[in-house]
Motif scaffolding. Structure first.
Motif, PDB file in Angstrom:
ATOM      1  N   LEU A  29      -1.792   6.704   1.805  1.00 14.19           N
ATOM      2  CA  LEU A  29      -1.654   8.135   2.056  1.00 14.19           C
ATOM      3  C   LEU A  29      -0.248   8.466   2.552  1.00 14.19           C
ATOM      4  N   LEU A  30       0.317   7.600   3.396  1.00 19.52           N
ATOM      5  CA  LEU A  30       1.665   7.824   3.914  1.00 19.52           C
ATOM      6  C   LEU A  30       2.699   7.809   2.788  1.00 19.52           C
ATOM      7  N   GLY A  31       2.576   6.838   1.883  1.00 15.32           N
ATOM      8  CA  GLY A  31       3.488   6.790   0.735  1.00 15.32           C
ATOM      9  C   GLY A  31       3.361   8.022  -0.130  1.00 15.32           C
ATOM     10  N   PHE A  32       2.128   8.479  -0.309  1.00 17.00           N
ATOM     11  CA  PHE A  32       1.888   9.694  -1.094  1.00 17.00           C
ATOM     12  C   PHE A  32       2.538  10.909  -0.433  1.00 17.00           C
ATOM     13  N   ILE A  33       2.378  11.014   0.901  1.00 17.74           N
ATOM     14  CA  ILE A  33       2.919  12.160   1.628  1.00 17.74           C
ATOM     15  C   ILE A  33       4.440  12.181   1.568  1.00 17.74           C
ATOM     16  N   VAL A  34       5.071  11.013   1.700  1.00 18.70           N
ATOM     17  CA  VAL A  34       6.541  10.946   1.645  1.00 18.70           C
ATOM     18  C   VAL A  34       7.054  11.447   0.304  1.00 18.70           C
ATOM     19  N   MET A  35       6.441  10.968  -0.785  1.00 15.55           N
ATOM     20  CA  MET A  35       6.873  11.402  -2.113  1.00 15.55           C
ATOM     21  C   MET A  35       6.535  12.865  -2.361  1.00 15.55           C
ATOM     22  N   ALA A  36       5.397  13.315  -1.809  1.00 15.80           N
ATOM     23  CA  ALA A  36       5.027  14.727  -1.955  1.00 15.80           C
ATOM     24  C   ALA A  36       6.036  15.611  -1.246  1.00 15.80           C
ATOM     25  N   LEU A  72      -2.853  -0.042  -7.397  1.00 14.92           N
ATOM     26  CA  LEU A  72      -3.935   0.365  -6.483  1.00 14.92           C
ATOM     27  C   LEU A  72      -5.131  -0.578  -6.484  1.00 14.92           C
ATOM     28  N   PRO A  73      -5.621  -1.052  -7.650  1.00 16.47           N
ATOM     29  CA  PRO A  73      -6.776  -1.963  -7.614  1.00 16.47           C
ATOM     30  C   PRO A  73      -6.498  -3.234  -6.832  1.00 16.47           C
ATOM     31  N   HIS A  74      -5.281  -3.755  -6.942  1.00 12.29           N
ATOM     32  CA  HIS A  74      -4.963  -5.000  -6.239  1.00 12.29           C
ATOM     33  C   HIS A  74      -5.119  -4.847  -4.728  1.00 12.29           C
ATOM     34  N   GLU A  75      -4.552  -3.798  -4.183  1.00 10.12           N
ATOM     35  CA  GLU A  75      -4.589  -3.618  -2.742  1.00 10.12           C
ATOM     36  C   GLU A  75      -5.962  -3.197  -2.242  1.00 10.12           C
ATOM     37  N   LEU A  76      -6.621  -2.320  -2.956  1.00  3.61           N
ATOM     38  CA  LEU A  76      -7.910  -1.813  -2.486  1.00  3.61           C
ATOM     39  C   LEU A  76      -9.031  -2.831  -2.654  1.00  3.61           C
ATOM     40  N   CYS A 134       0.835  -1.208   0.000  1.00  2.00           N
ATOM     41  CA  CYS A 134       0.000   0.000   0.000  1.00  2.00           C
ATOM     42  C   CYS A 134       0.866   1.253   0.000  1.00  2.00           C
ATOM     43  N   PHE A 135       1.932   1.231   0.794  1.00  2.00           N
ATOM     44  CA  PHE A 135       2.872   2.356   0.800  1.00  2.00           C
ATOM     45  C   PHE A 135       3.458   2.563  -0.596  1.00  2.00           C
ATOM     46  N   ALA A 136       3.810   1.449  -1.246  1.00  2.00           N
ATOM     47  CA  ALA A 136       4.335   1.535  -2.614  1.00  2.00           C
ATOM     48  C   ALA A 136       3.303   2.128  -3.564  1.00  2.00           C
ATOM     49  N   GLY A 137       2.031   1.765  -3.361  1.00  2.00           N
ATOM     50  CA  GLY A 137       0.976   2.333  -4.192  1.00  2.00           C
ATOM     51  C   GLY A 137       0.887   3.838  -4.040  1.00  2.00           C
ATOM     52  N   GLY A 138       1.013   4.322  -2.799  1.00  2.00           N
ATOM     53  CA  GLY A 138       1.022   5.758  -2.569  1.00  2.00           C
ATOM     54  C   GLY A 138       2.206   6.443  -3.207  1.00  2.00           C
TER      55      GLY A 138
END
Length: 256
Positions: free
Chosen positions: A243-250, A225-229, A50-54
């Motif tokens: 969301l955490l993965g997204f925030i780190v990259m952001a 994303l579809p796989h995990e969700l 999930c982190f990777a997806g973000g």
């Protein structure tokens, strides 16, 4: 050799080496390859996914697509081209459909050969649980460092996905190798185009960026994303790690 060219060449080799190192860590560590572990083990791997997806989502929306659109608009303006058609978006769609068609063709060929058990989507449900060409001077070094950090996180995330999807070890090595080569190859092509000082050099570079952006959209929204969700269990925790993965990259994009 001018400083700017030295930085680009250094980034080329540094990116290749760093991508290979981070890409082969999950492939070589047994813990990541264990798909029959405890419930805690499966949960941790799912949250890592999930982190990777973000990470992929942020890289797609905040890095790759904005950079491409900016470069494409700059290229069109510099070539004094006025088109009453969403060309930048169309080029991304071409990249998207290219990957989709190639993947479906490969899977169809394998199905016709009767090897149904040997193929599956990249992320299968088998467990329960680029810089700007127009930037000059020392700013290029900062962008190179940012790209190295981004690429390391992305290739690590991709490698985790591969080792958890029943892909044969030899193919994992091949996938990571090809992935590692693509960015340095893109840098080399970019250097060649810019050094050749072609009239349409910036436009060629922008088109290549658009095709790459389309492939990234496919991987992010149709594979990861579809796989995990769509897999059951701990939905809110999964969203939190996306969301955490997204925030780190952001944050990395903001600081870079």
């Amino acid at each position: 050799m001018e400083y700017l060219l030295q930085v680009k060449i250094g980034a080329l080799f540094g990116l290749l080496l760093l991508t290979l190192i981070f890409g082969f860590i999950p492939a070589r560590v047994t813990w990541f390859r264990n798909t029959n572990g405890t419930e805690t083990h499966r949960t941790v791997l799912s949250l890592i996914s999930c982190f990777a997806g973000g990470v992929f989502l942020a890289a797609c929306l905040l890095d790759i697509i904005p950079d491409y659109l900016e470069d494409m608009n700059t290229a069109l303006d510099s070539n004094m081209m006025e088109i009453n058609f969403p060309l930048p978006e169309f080029i991304m769609a071409v990249g998207f459909f290219t990957v989709l068609i190639l993947e479906r063709m490969v899977l169809n060929c394998r199905e016709m050969r009767g090897t149904v058990n040997e193929w599956a989507p990249l992320i299968q449900d088998n467990r329960n649980g680029h810089g700007h060409g127009h930037v000059h001077g020392s700013t290029v070094l900062e962008i190179c460092i940012a790209i190295l950090v981004h690429k390391s996180i992305i290739v690590f995330s991709l490698s985790v996905k591969l080792v958890q999807s029943a892909v044969r070890p030899v193919w994992v090595v091949a996938y990571i190798g090809v992935f590692a080569v693509m960015s340095p190859l893109g840098i080399a092509i970019g250097i060649s185009v810019m050094e050749a000082q072609l009239a349409a050099g910036t436009l060629i570079q922008a088109v290549l960026e658009g095709l790459a952006a389309g492939t990234f959209i496919y991987i992010t929204f149709l594979e990861i994303l579809p796989h995990e969700l769509n897999s059951p269990g701990k939905q809110l925790l999964k969203v939190l790690f996306i969301l955490l993965g997204f925030i780190v990259m952001a944050a990395l994009t903001f600081l870079g």
